[in-house]
Design a protein around this motif. Structure first.
Motif, PDB file in Angstrom:
ATOM      1  N   ASP B  67       0.807  -1.219   0.000  1.00  0.00           N
ATOM      2  CA  ASP B  67       0.000   0.000   0.000  1.00  0.00           C
ATOM      3  C   ASP B  67       0.838   1.266   0.000  1.00  0.00           C
ATOM      4  O   ASP B  67       0.410   2.301   0.514  1.00  0.00           O
ATOM      5  CB  ASP B  67      -0.948   0.028   1.226  1.00  0.00           C
ATOM      6  CG  ASP B  67      -1.824  -1.225   1.280  1.00  0.00           C
ATOM      7  OD1 ASP B  67      -2.005  -1.775   2.378  1.00  0.00           O
ATOM      8  OD2 ASP B  67      -2.291  -1.651   0.206  1.00  0.00           O
ATOM      9  N   ASN B  68       2.041   1.211  -0.543  1.00  0.00           N
ATOM     10  CA  ASN B  68       2.878   2.403  -0.667  1.00  0.00           C
ATOM     11  C   ASN B  68       3.623   2.333  -1.999  1.00  0.00           C
ATOM     12  O   ASN B  68       4.717   1.784  -2.088  1.00  0.00           O
ATOM     13  CB  ASN B  68       3.867   2.517   0.502  1.00  0.00           C
ATOM     14  CG  ASN B  68       4.667   3.819   0.436  1.00  0.00           C
ATOM     15  OD1 ASN B  68       4.664   4.527  -0.575  1.00  0.00           O
ATOM     16  ND2 ASN B  68       5.369   4.134   1.515  1.00  0.00           N
ATOM     17  N   SER B  70       5.058   4.606  -3.571  1.00  0.00           N
ATOM     18  CA  SER B  70       6.246   5.462  -3.655  1.00  0.00           C
ATOM     19  C   SER B  70       7.491   4.785  -3.108  1.00  0.00           C
ATOM     20  O   SER B  70       8.616   5.136  -3.457  1.00  0.00           O
ATOM     21  CB  SER B  70       6.022   6.749  -2.859  1.00  0.00           C
ATOM     22  OG  SER B  70       4.887   7.430  -3.321  1.00  0.00           O
ATOM     23  N   ALA B  71       7.291   3.826  -2.218  1.00  0.00           N
ATOM     24  CA  ALA B  71       8.423   3.224  -1.512  1.00  0.00           C
ATOM     25  C   ALA B  71       9.277   2.372  -2.438  1.00  0.00           C
ATOM     26  O   ALA B  71       8.764   1.669  -3.318  1.00  0.00           O
ATOM     27  CB  ALA B  71       7.919   2.371  -0.340  1.00  0.00           C
ATOM     28  N   GLY B  98      10.101   5.458   2.522  1.00  0.00           N
ATOM     29  CA  GLY B  98       9.204   4.716   3.411  1.00  0.00           C
ATOM     30  C   GLY B  98       9.664   3.283   3.672  1.00  0.00           C
ATOM     31  O   GLY B  98       9.198   2.647   4.617  1.00  0.00           O
TER      32      GLY B  98
END
Lengths: 63, 146
Positions: B67-68, B70-71, B98
């Motif tokens: 759920d990220n 960008s990481a 992250g």
């Protein structure tokens, strides 16, 4: 019968330091040999005074 | 106490690595051949032994932050330094956007949890029950008893 305890202290790199309590004699190495092999390459192995002792109960049973 | 042993960790058990990743809030994706990083090597940090810049971004399995989008993510790659097992490849610039917050600085949380999971598994084979404790310095301790 005393409790056998294996304690693993883990540093921030994941490297373990394994110690055994409640076991006398050479059987302590049998307890942790599989764990040591599963974790990686041994860098040190220190036997303490208890390692040289005999588990008298086991000796009596063997006779 | 009868003996004390220290070990240099080698990551060889993918199942334990998968369990460890899940326990700290990461997702293990088997057979994902790429991991997310900046995309261009700027040469500011040395690569692990046996690797060159053309190897970056490639892996056998991937560990990522769910759920990220960008990481950055972690590549699980066979070692090339003559030792057994896998190495973890990841881009930690800006905390990996992250990634390092979950995996820990230098993946410390993932590595410590991996060692804990291998310990639990191996000691269970001997009839031991284990508990994992967080020490005041942030490291982990596993106590196995029978």
């Amino acid at each position: 019968m005393s409790t056998e305890t294996v304690t693993v202290e883990i540093d921030r790199n994941g490297n373990p330091k394994i110690s055994v309590d409640g076991v006398v004699g050479k059987s302590c190495t049998d307890l942790t040999s599989g764990l040591e092999k599963a974790l990686g390459a041994k860098t040190s192995d220190t036997k303490t005074a208890d390692y040289g002792k005999t588990d008298k109960a086991n000796v009596k049973r063997a006779r | 106490m009868s003996h004390i042993v220290t070990v240099d960790l080698e990551i060889t058990d993918l199942k334990s690595l998968e369990i460890a990743a899940k326990k700290i809030g990461l997702e293990f994706v088997r057979d994902s051949k790429t991991y997310k990083w900046y995309g261009v090597s700027v040469g500011d940090y040395p690569l692990p032994k046996g690797f060159n810049t053309s190897d970056l971004g490639k892996c056998e399995h991937e560990i990522r932050v769910p759920d990220n989008n960008s990481a950055y993510s972690i590549g699980v790659v066979p070692r090339r330094d003559g030792k057994a097992g896998y190495t973890l490849m990841y881009d930690f610039y800006n905390g990996g956007y992250g990634l390092m917050k979950v995996a820990g600085s230098k993946c410390s949380e993932l590595l410590m949890r991996y060692t804990a999971e291998v310990t639990i598994k191996e000691m269970r084979k001997k009839g031991f029950r284990s508990t994992v404790k967080r020490k005041s310095d942030g490291t982990l301790q596993v106590i196995a008893r029978r």
